[in-house]
Write an enzyme that holds these catalytic residues in place. Structure first.
Site, PDB file in Angstrom:
ATOM      1  N   ILE A  43      -4.105  -4.268   4.357  1.00 19.69           N
ATOM      2  CA  ILE A  43      -4.273  -4.734   2.970  1.00 19.69           C
ATOM      3  C   ILE A  43      -3.677  -3.667   2.038  1.00 19.69           C
ATOM      4  O   ILE A  43      -4.249  -2.578   1.897  1.00 19.69           O
ATOM      5  CB  ILE A  43      -5.760  -4.970   2.629  1.00 19.69           C
ATOM      6  CG1 ILE A  43      -6.398  -5.957   3.631  1.00 19.69           C
ATOM      7  CG2 ILE A  43      -5.896  -5.490   1.193  1.00 19.69           C
ATOM      8  CD1 ILE A  43      -7.910  -6.073   3.529  1.00 19.69           C
ATOM      9  N   ARG A  44      -2.527  -3.979   1.443  1.00 18.16           N
ATOM     10  CA  ARG A  44      -1.819  -3.007   0.581  1.00 18.16           C
ATOM     11  C   ARG A  44      -1.847  -1.608   1.198  1.00 18.16           C
ATOM     12  O   ARG A  44      -2.239  -0.627   0.563  1.00 18.16           O
ATOM     13  CB  ARG A  44      -2.423  -3.001  -0.824  1.00 18.16           C
ATOM     14  CG  ARG A  44      -2.143  -4.287  -1.594  1.00 18.16           C
ATOM     15  CD  ARG A  44      -2.659  -4.240  -3.004  1.00 18.16           C
ATOM     16  NE  ARG A  44      -4.114  -4.126  -3.062  1.00 18.16           N
ATOM     17  CZ  ARG A  44      -4.945  -5.137  -2.840  1.00 18.16           C
ATOM     18  NH1 ARG A  44      -4.483  -6.343  -2.586  1.00 18.16           N
ATOM     19  NH2 ARG A  44      -6.229  -4.950  -2.911  1.00 18.16           N
ATOM     20  N   ARG A  51       2.159   5.342   0.001  1.00 21.34           N
ATOM     21  CA  ARG A  51       1.229   4.318  -0.516  1.00 21.34           C
ATOM     22  C   ARG A  51       1.940   2.976  -0.605  1.00 21.34           C
ATOM     23  O   ARG A  51       3.133   2.925  -0.899  1.00 21.34           O
ATOM     24  CB  ARG A  51       0.744   4.672  -1.924  1.00 21.34           C
ATOM     25  CG  ARG A  51      -0.370   5.676  -1.954  1.00 21.34           C
ATOM     26  CD  ARG A  51      -0.808   5.917  -3.393  1.00 21.34           C
ATOM     27  NE  ARG A  51      -1.660   4.859  -3.907  1.00 21.34           N
ATOM     28  CZ  ARG A  51      -1.755   4.540  -5.191  1.00 21.34           C
ATOM     29  NH1 ARG A  51      -1.030   5.162  -6.096  1.00 21.34           N
ATOM     30  NH2 ARG A  51      -2.568   3.588  -5.576  1.00 21.34           N
ATOM     31  N   GLU A 103     -12.421  -1.831  10.490  1.00 22.68           N
ATOM     32  CA  GLU A 103     -13.800  -2.319  10.344  1.00 22.68           C
ATOM     33  C   GLU A 103     -13.860  -3.846  10.223  1.00 22.68           C
ATOM     34  O   GLU A 103     -14.914  -4.430  10.381  1.00 22.68           O
ATOM     35  CB  GLU A 103     -14.477  -1.650   9.126  1.00 22.68           C
ATOM     36  CG  GLU A 103     -14.010  -2.118   7.762  1.00 22.68           C
ATOM     37  CD  GLU A 103     -12.651  -1.572   7.336  1.00 22.68           C
ATOM     38  OE1 GLU A 103     -11.972  -0.913   8.152  1.00 22.68           O
ATOM     39  OE2 GLU A 103     -12.247  -1.837   6.185  1.00 22.68           O
ATOM     40  N   HIS A 125      -7.454  -1.882   8.541  1.00 26.04           N
ATOM     41  CA  HIS A 125      -8.900  -1.953   8.343  1.00 26.04           C
ATOM     42  C   HIS A 125      -9.567  -2.227   9.684  1.00 26.04           C
ATOM     43  O   HIS A 125      -9.865  -3.375  10.012  1.00 26.04           O
ATOM     44  CB  HIS A 125      -9.229  -3.035   7.312  1.00 26.04           C
ATOM     45  CG  HIS A 125      -8.877  -2.622   5.923  1.00 26.04           C
ATOM     46  ND1 HIS A 125      -9.775  -2.048   5.064  1.00 26.04           N
ATOM     47  CD2 HIS A 125      -7.699  -2.641   5.264  1.00 26.04           C
ATOM     48  CE1 HIS A 125      -9.183  -1.751   3.922  1.00 26.04           C
ATOM     49  NE2 HIS A 125      -7.911  -2.110   4.020  1.00 26.04           N
ATOM     50  N   CYS A 155      -7.097   3.181   5.497  1.00 25.04           N
ATOM     51  CA  CYS A 155      -6.301   2.696   4.373  1.00 25.04           C
ATOM     52  C   CYS A 155      -6.348   3.692   3.205  1.00 25.04           C
ATOM     53  O   CYS A 155      -5.761   4.756   3.312  1.00 25.04           O
ATOM     54  CB  CYS A 155      -6.739   1.279   3.999  1.00 25.04           C
ATOM     55  SG  CYS A 155      -5.437   0.379   3.148  1.00 25.04           S
ATOM     56  N   GLY A 180     -10.068   0.959  -0.103  1.00 26.80           N
ATOM     57  CA  GLY A 180     -10.408   0.667  -1.487  1.00 26.80           C
ATOM     58  C   GLY A 180      -9.193   1.027  -2.311  1.00 26.80           C
ATOM     59  O   GLY A 180      -8.107   0.503  -2.078  1.00 26.80           O
ATOM     60  N   GLU A 181      -9.341   1.972  -3.190  1.00 32.81           N
ATOM     61  CA  GLU A 181      -8.224   2.421  -4.021  1.00 32.81           C
ATOM     62  C   GLU A 181      -8.286   3.946  -4.077  1.00 32.81           C
ATOM     63  O   GLU A 181      -9.243   4.504  -4.611  1.00 32.81           O
ATOM     64  CB  GLU A 181      -8.369   1.784  -5.417  1.00 32.81           C
ATOM     65  CG  GLU A 181      -7.334   2.199  -6.395  1.00 32.81           C
ATOM     66  CD  GLU A 181      -5.926   2.009  -5.879  1.00 32.81           C
ATOM     67  OE1 GLU A 181      -5.569   0.907  -5.424  1.00 32.81           O
ATOM     68  OE2 GLU A 181      -5.167   3.001  -5.908  1.00 32.81           O
ATOM     69  N   SER A 182      -7.269   4.586  -3.503  1.00 31.38           N
ATOM     70  CA  SER A 182      -7.339   6.044  -3.352  1.00 31.38           C
ATOM     71  C   SER A 182      -7.423   6.774  -4.684  1.00 31.38           C
ATOM     72  O   SER A 182      -8.089   7.811  -4.788  1.00 31.38           O
ATOM     73  CB  SER A 182      -6.148   6.543  -2.538  1.00 31.38           C
ATOM     74  OG  SER A 182      -4.925   6.144  -3.136  1.00 31.38           O
TER      75      SER A 182
HETATM   76  N1  GLN Z   1      -3.168   0.699  -1.898  1.00 32.65           N
HETATM   77  C1  GLN Z   1      -4.476   1.328  -1.906  1.00 32.65           C
HETATM   78  C2  GLN Z   1      -4.397   2.768  -2.363  1.00 32.65           C
HETATM   79  O1  GLN Z   1      -3.385   3.264  -2.670  1.00 32.65           O
HETATM   80  C3  GLN Z   1      -5.102   1.272  -0.532  1.00 32.65           C
HETATM   81  C4  GLN Z   1      -5.487  -0.149  -0.187  1.00 32.65           C
HETATM   82  C5  GLN Z   1      -6.675  -0.266   0.724  1.00 32.65           C
HETATM   83  O2  GLN Z   1      -7.408   0.685   0.971  1.00 32.65           O
HETATM   84  N2  GLN Z   1      -6.906  -1.470   1.189  1.00 32.65           N
HETATM   85  O3  GLN Z   1      -5.412   3.409  -2.401  1.00 32.65           O
END
Ligand code: GLN
Length: 193
Positions: free
Chosen positions: A136-137, A108, A177, A175, A79, A47-49
């Site tokens: 993913i990112r 990151r 999952e 990921h 992630c 997600g987004e940390s």
């Molecule tokens: N770039 C996101 C972060 O810094 C992580 C991306 C992800 O979990 N798919 O949290």
């Protein structure tokens, strides 16, 4: 039945739940302290940390979760979840906190912000076989302490370390999952059983 929590504040929860069901474990969504106390293991999803950090504090879960992980709760972070498990971050925002369960520094958005996502074949070091991985990112592990076991490297990106384990805590940049390869989740379920 082994109860595995999926932290359900933000990020991809359903895919983790499906993997747990395939492995015969019981997924439990965790948003409150009582739910956290009821599980034998936990997943911190992607997600987004920065958002997960903020929401953990808003839901009064940050310290209880950290205490349970430090006391040995089997944990998988993917992630953003990997970032949450690190002791140190490169490229975090001001004041961004982590749970500090794995002695490592993660970078990151390590593959570059413009690289939104990619799929590669990794070698899963524990059994030497191939593993298809979706990024993913994603972060990667920039440095790690002696007690940290490297589980996978990304040869397509200079051998970047993308999966690690230290004791009860496992982290993947990718990921795991989003595939029907359940080996990473199986490791968590085995630790929790
Ligand atoms: N770039 C996101 C972060 O810094 C992580 C991306 C992800 O979990 N798919 O949290």
């Amino acid at each position: 039945m082994t109860r595995i929590g999926v932290l359900a504040l933000q990020g991809d929860v359903r895919e983790h739940e499906a993997a747990l069901v395939r492995l015969g474990a019981k997924p439990v969504r965790v948003r409150r302290r009582s739910e956290l106390e009821s599980v034998d293991g936990i997943i911190i999803p992607g997600g987004e940390s920065t958002t997960i950090d903020t929401l953990l504090r808003a839901f009064d879960l940050f310290d209880p979760l950290r205490r349970r992980i430090m006391a040995g709760l089997p944990t998988l972070g993917t992630c953003a979840g990997m970032i949450m498990l690190a002791t140190d971050i490169i490229g975090g925002i001001d004041g961004q906190r982590t749970l500090g369960a794995i002695d490592m520094t993660v970078r990151r958005n390590a593959f570059g912000r413009q690289v939104d996502s990619s799929e590669v074949e990794l070698t899963w070091i524990p059994d030497g076989s191939a593993m298809h991985a979706t990024f993913i990112r994603a972060p990667w592990v920039e440095s790690w302490a002696d007690g940290v076991e490297v589980l996978a490297k990304d040869e397509a990106h200079g051998g970047a370390v993308v999966a690690v384990r230290q004791g009860n805590a496992i982290a993947t940049s990718f990921h795991c999952e989003i595939s029907d390869d359940d080996r990473v989740h199986a490791l968590l379920v085995a630790l929790a059983a």
